[in-house]
Design a protein around this motif. Structure first.
Motif, PDB file in Angstrom:
ATOM      1  N   UNK A 235      -1.335   8.839 -15.149  1.00 13.58           N
ATOM      2  CA  UNK A 235      -1.787   8.015 -14.159  1.00 13.58           C
ATOM      3  C   UNK A 235      -1.969   8.773 -12.748  1.00 13.58           C
ATOM      4  N   UNK A 236      -1.590   9.428 -12.659  1.00 14.92           N
ATOM      5  CA  UNK A 236      -1.868  10.620 -11.076  1.00 14.92           C
ATOM      6  C   UNK A 236      -3.207  10.871 -11.347  1.00 14.92           C
ATOM      7  N   UNK A 237      -3.493  11.413 -12.845  1.00 15.14           N
ATOM      8  CA  UNK A 237      -4.906  11.976 -13.109  1.00 15.14           C
ATOM      9  C   UNK A 237      -5.867  11.015 -13.006  1.00 15.14           C
ATOM     10  N   UNK A 238      -5.641   9.843 -13.421  1.00 16.46           N
ATOM     11  CA  UNK A 238      -6.492   8.858 -13.432  1.00 16.46           C
ATOM     12  C   UNK A 238      -6.763   8.162 -11.899  1.00 16.46           C
ATOM     13  N   UNK A 239      -5.878   8.330 -11.125  1.00 15.05           N
ATOM     14  CA  UNK A 239      -5.980   7.753  -9.901  1.00 15.05           C
ATOM     15  C   UNK A 239      -6.722   8.954  -9.097  1.00 15.05           C
TER      16      UNK A 239
ATOM     17  N   UNK B 271     -15.630   8.383  -9.236  1.00 11.93           N
ATOM     18  CA  UNK B 271     -16.100   6.836  -9.305  1.00 11.93           C
ATOM     19  C   UNK B 271     -16.075   6.564  -7.566  1.00 11.93           C
ATOM     20  N   UNK B 272     -15.276   7.212  -6.658  1.00  5.58           N
ATOM     21  CA  UNK B 272     -15.352   6.973  -5.422  1.00  5.58           C
ATOM     22  C   UNK B 272     -14.514   5.691  -5.095  1.00  5.58           C
ATOM     23  N   UNK B 273     -13.539   5.584  -5.737  1.00  3.31           N
ATOM     24  CA  UNK B 273     -12.858   4.269  -5.671  1.00  3.31           C
ATOM     25  C   UNK B 273     -11.987   4.515  -4.165  1.00  3.31           C
ATOM     26  N   UNK B 274     -11.965   3.447  -3.519  1.00  3.10           N
ATOM     27  CA  UNK B 274     -10.901   3.605  -2.293  1.00  3.10           C
ATOM     28  C   UNK B 274      -9.390   3.863  -2.408  1.00  3.10           C
ATOM     29  N   UNK B 275      -8.662   4.215  -1.577  1.00  2.00           N
ATOM     30  CA  UNK B 275      -7.245   4.448  -1.908  1.00  2.00           C
ATOM     31  C   UNK B 275      -6.502   3.222  -2.210  1.00  2.00           C
ATOM     32  N   UNK B 276      -7.140   1.898  -1.351  1.00  3.38           N
ATOM     33  CA  UNK B 276      -6.751   0.679  -1.508  1.00  3.38           C
ATOM     34  C   UNK B 276      -6.729   0.126  -3.104  1.00  3.38           C
ATOM     35  N   UNK B 277      -8.163   0.277  -3.484  1.00  2.00           N
ATOM     36  CA  UNK B 277      -8.225  -0.178  -4.732  1.00  2.00           C
ATOM     37  C   UNK B 277      -7.412   0.537  -5.760  1.00  2.00           C
ATOM     38  N   UNK B 278      -7.107   1.697  -5.700  1.00  2.00           N
ATOM     39  CA  UNK B 278      -6.282   2.771  -6.532  1.00  2.00           C
ATOM     40  C   UNK B 278      -4.944   2.147  -6.354  1.00  2.00           C
ATOM     41  N   UNK B 279      -4.413   1.654  -5.234  1.00  2.00           N
ATOM     42  CA  UNK B 279      -3.079   1.428  -5.015  1.00  2.00           C
ATOM     43  C   UNK B 279      -2.723   0.072  -5.575  1.00  2.00           C
ATOM     44  N   UNK B 280      -3.844  -0.878  -5.489  1.00  2.00           N
ATOM     45  CA  UNK B 280      -3.684  -2.205  -6.003  1.00  2.00           C
ATOM     46  C   UNK B 280      -3.729  -2.153  -7.441  1.00  2.00           C
ATOM     47  N   UNK B 281      -4.559  -1.336  -8.144  1.00  2.00           N
ATOM     48  CA  UNK B 281      -4.678  -1.095  -9.633  1.00  2.00           C
ATOM     49  C   UNK B 281      -3.319  -0.559 -10.106  1.00  2.00           C
ATOM     50  N   UNK B 282      -2.772   0.346  -9.649  1.00  2.00           N
ATOM     51  CA  UNK B 282      -1.732   1.025 -10.163  1.00  2.00           C
ATOM     52  C   UNK B 282      -0.613   0.643  -9.446  1.00  2.00           C
ATOM     53  N   UNK B 283      -0.317  -0.280  -8.785  1.00  2.00           N
ATOM     54  CA  UNK B 283       0.758  -0.817  -7.968  1.00  2.00           C
ATOM     55  C   UNK B 283       1.613   0.406  -7.218  1.00  2.00           C
ATOM     56  N   UNK B 284       0.905   1.087  -6.381  1.00  2.00           N
ATOM     57  CA  UNK B 284       1.514   2.300  -5.553  1.00  2.00           C
ATOM     58  C   UNK B 284       1.554   1.639  -4.361  1.00  2.00           C
TER      59      UNK B 284
ATOM     60  N   UNK C 213       0.098   7.423   1.364  1.00  2.00           N
ATOM     61  CA  UNK C 213       0.473   8.977   1.482  1.00  2.00           C
ATOM     62  C   UNK C 213       0.700   9.546   0.301  1.00  2.00           C
ATOM     63  N   UNK C 214       1.293   8.915  -0.816  1.00  2.00           N
ATOM     64  CA  UNK C 214       1.479   9.425  -2.197  1.00  2.00           C
ATOM     65  C   UNK C 214       0.074   9.796  -2.820  1.00  2.00           C
ATOM     66  N   UNK C 215      -0.763   8.950  -2.630  1.00  2.00           N
ATOM     67  CA  UNK C 215      -2.082   9.121  -2.986  1.00  2.00           C
ATOM     68  C   UNK C 215      -2.698  10.470  -2.505  1.00  2.00           C
ATOM     69  N   UNK C 216      -2.536  10.636  -1.148  1.00  2.00           N
ATOM     70  CA  UNK C 216      -2.881  12.039  -0.551  1.00  2.00           C
ATOM     71  C   UNK C 216      -2.342  13.101  -1.054  1.00  2.00           C
ATOM     72  N   UNK C 217      -1.229  12.961  -1.271  1.00  2.00           N
ATOM     73  CA  UNK C 217      -0.318  14.431  -1.682  1.00  2.00           C
ATOM     74  C   UNK C 217      -1.043  14.533  -3.258  1.00  2.00           C
ATOM     75  N   UNK C 218      -1.359  13.383  -4.187  1.00  2.00           N
ATOM     76  CA  UNK C 218      -1.745  13.904  -5.342  1.00  2.00           C
ATOM     77  C   UNK C 218      -3.155  14.500  -5.098  1.00  2.00           C
ATOM     78  N   UNK C 219      -4.053  14.165  -4.256  1.00  2.00           N
ATOM     79  CA  UNK C 219      -5.417  14.514  -4.029  1.00  2.00           C
ATOM     80  C   UNK C 219      -5.232  16.065  -3.579  1.00  2.00           C
ATOM     81  N   UNK C 220      -4.165  16.277  -2.691  1.00  2.00           N
ATOM     82  CA  UNK C 220      -4.265  17.757  -2.107  1.00  2.00           C
ATOM     83  C   UNK C 220      -3.629  18.689  -3.279  1.00  2.00           C
ATOM     84  N   UNK C 221      -2.685  18.112  -4.112  1.00  2.00           N
ATOM     85  CA  UNK C 221      -2.062  19.084  -5.230  1.00  2.00           C
ATOM     86  C   UNK C 221      -3.300  19.426  -6.139  1.00  2.00           C
TER      87      UNK C 221
END
Length: 119
Positions: free
Chosen positions: A31-35, A42-55, A59-67
């Motif tokens: 799930x993290x890798x797909x996000x 694909x250039x999806x926004x954080x909001x769309x990704x959060x809605x799709x995966x129920x996150x 900040x959690x998405x930003x941490x995954x991106x940084x890692x």
């Protein structure tokens, strides 16, 4: 001191006769890798990704991106409970490979010196 939480008709808490609280849902590596892929490729926004995966936490998405940017796919693996030596395994392997190159070069120079002395 007893602590109780009530969800519908089920009682959770730390006292006698209570059930253990449900474990927090964990996000899988896939799930993290797909996000990350959705955002970077694909250039999806954080909001769309959060809605799709129920996150719930942006900040959690930003941490995954940084890692992911720092460590690649390995950065998305859950590291809790792992020793630091294993986390830095890739760096350790690279250091060993550099050491092998140096030793091979030293051996080559030494062999050339030995041939020159024997002549």
């Amino acid at each position: 001191m007893l602590l109780f939480l009530v969800f519908s008709d089920t009682v959770f808490g730390n006292g006698p006769g209570t059930l253990a609280a449900p474990a927090a849902s964990r996000v899988t590596y896939e799930t993290k890798l797909e996000a990350v892929r959705l955002h970077l490729v694909e250039g999806c926004t954080y909001r769309k990704i959060m809605e799709r995966f129920g996150i719930a936490d942006r900040h959690r998405l930003k941490v995954w991106m940084k890692k992911y940017k720092e460590l690649g796919e390995f950065g998305l693996v859950d590291q809790r409970g792992r020793r630091k030596e294993y986390i830095d395994q890739n760096r350790y392997v690279q250091a060993l490979e550099r050491e092998i190159k140096i030793l091979k070069k030293c051996l080559e120079i030494w062999m050339q010196e030995m041939k020159r002395i024997d002549i």
